[in-house]
Design an enzyme around this catalytic site. Structure first.
Site, short mmCIF file in Angstrom:
data_model
loop_
_atom_site.label_atom_id
_atom_site.label_comp_id
_atom_site.label_asym_id
_atom_site.label_seq_id
_atom_site.Cartn_x
_atom_site.Cartn_y
_atom_site.Cartn_z
N HIS A 257 0.85 -1.19 0.00
CA HIS A 257 0.00 0.00 0.00
C HIS A 257 0.89 1.24 0.00
O HIS A 257 2.06 1.18 0.39
CB HIS A 257 -0.89 0.00 1.23
CG HIS A 257 -1.97 -1.05 1.20
ND1 HIS A 257 -3.06 -1.00 2.03
CD2 HIS A 257 -2.11 -2.18 0.45
CE1 HIS A 257 -3.85 -2.04 1.79
NE2 HIS A 257 -3.28 -2.77 0.84
N GLU B 90 1.15 3.87 1.87
CA GLU B 90 1.77 4.24 3.13
C GLU B 90 2.93 3.31 3.49
O GLU B 90 3.97 3.77 3.97
CB GLU B 90 0.73 4.24 4.26
CG GLU B 90 -0.37 5.26 4.09
CD GLU B 90 -1.59 4.75 3.34
OE1 GLU B 90 -2.66 5.34 3.49
OE2 GLU B 90 -1.47 3.75 2.59
N CYS C 144 -5.85 2.34 5.83
CA CYS C 144 -6.56 1.11 6.15
C CYS C 144 -6.01 0.55 7.46
O CYS C 144 -5.02 1.06 7.99
CB CYS C 144 -6.37 0.09 5.02
SG CYS C 144 -4.71 -0.65 4.99
N CYS D 76 -2.20 -0.26 7.30
CA CYS D 76 -1.36 0.94 7.24
C CYS D 76 -1.43 1.73 8.54
O CYS D 76 -0.42 2.29 8.98
CB CYS D 76 -1.77 1.80 6.05
SG CYS D 76 -1.44 1.00 4.47
#
Length: 158
Positions: free
Chosen positions: A55, A57, A85, A88
């Site tokens: 992801h 991040e 999310c 993250c």
């Protein structure tokens, strides 16, 4: 947000678009800043890397930590195109930045087809009731390693 913060957020949003358009992954971007300087960037790279943890991040945290030569982001700010999310969010807390700025929220993500709410719901369920069942075993030998860690004198806490 002040003008400098808006500029960093625009960078994160631009990364979300460029990553999406290049086919790397979904429309998510992240910029990490320390003392007014960008030290880490990332866009969602799940499709490009076949890594479900890639992801924006996570990619940006890895980049920033590599550039800082340290596993924590003390004094840093994270600018992300969407509210993080659960995965993250956990990584952000472990990295310990000073502040997080986000643009889209989790409702916007859900409306775009990225609904993480089920993960939050799974956390409250008993292990055997989760969509992916969890089973605990061999706790005592594993716990012994934790006890050794507690006694270890030359450890780095994080």
């Amino acid at each position: 947000m002040n003008e400098e913060q808006k500029a960093f957020m625009k960078m994160a949003i631009d990364l979300s678009r460029s990553g999406m358009e290049s086919g790397k992954g979904g429309p998510f971007g992240c910029v990490i800043v320390k003392d007014g300087n960008v030290i880490g960037i990332g866009s969602n790279s799940v499709l490009e890397t076949n890594d479900p943890t890639a992801h924006a991040e996570i990619v940006a945290i890895r980049d920033a930590c590599r550039n800082l030569g340290h596993f924590q982001l003390d004094g840093c700010e994270i600018y992300t195109s969407c509210e993080p999310c659960p995965m993250c969010l956990g990584a952000i807390y472990w990295a310990r930045p000073a502040k997080v700025f986000f643009a889209n929220d989790k409702k916007d993500a859900a409306a775009a087809g990225f609904d993480d709410d089920f993960i939050y719901q799974e956390l409250d369920l008993a292990f055997g009731e989760r969509k992916i069942p969890f089973e605990q075993g061999m706790r005592e030998p594993a716990k012994q390693v934790f006890l050794e860690w507690v006694k270890k004198e030359n450890k780095t806490l994080y």
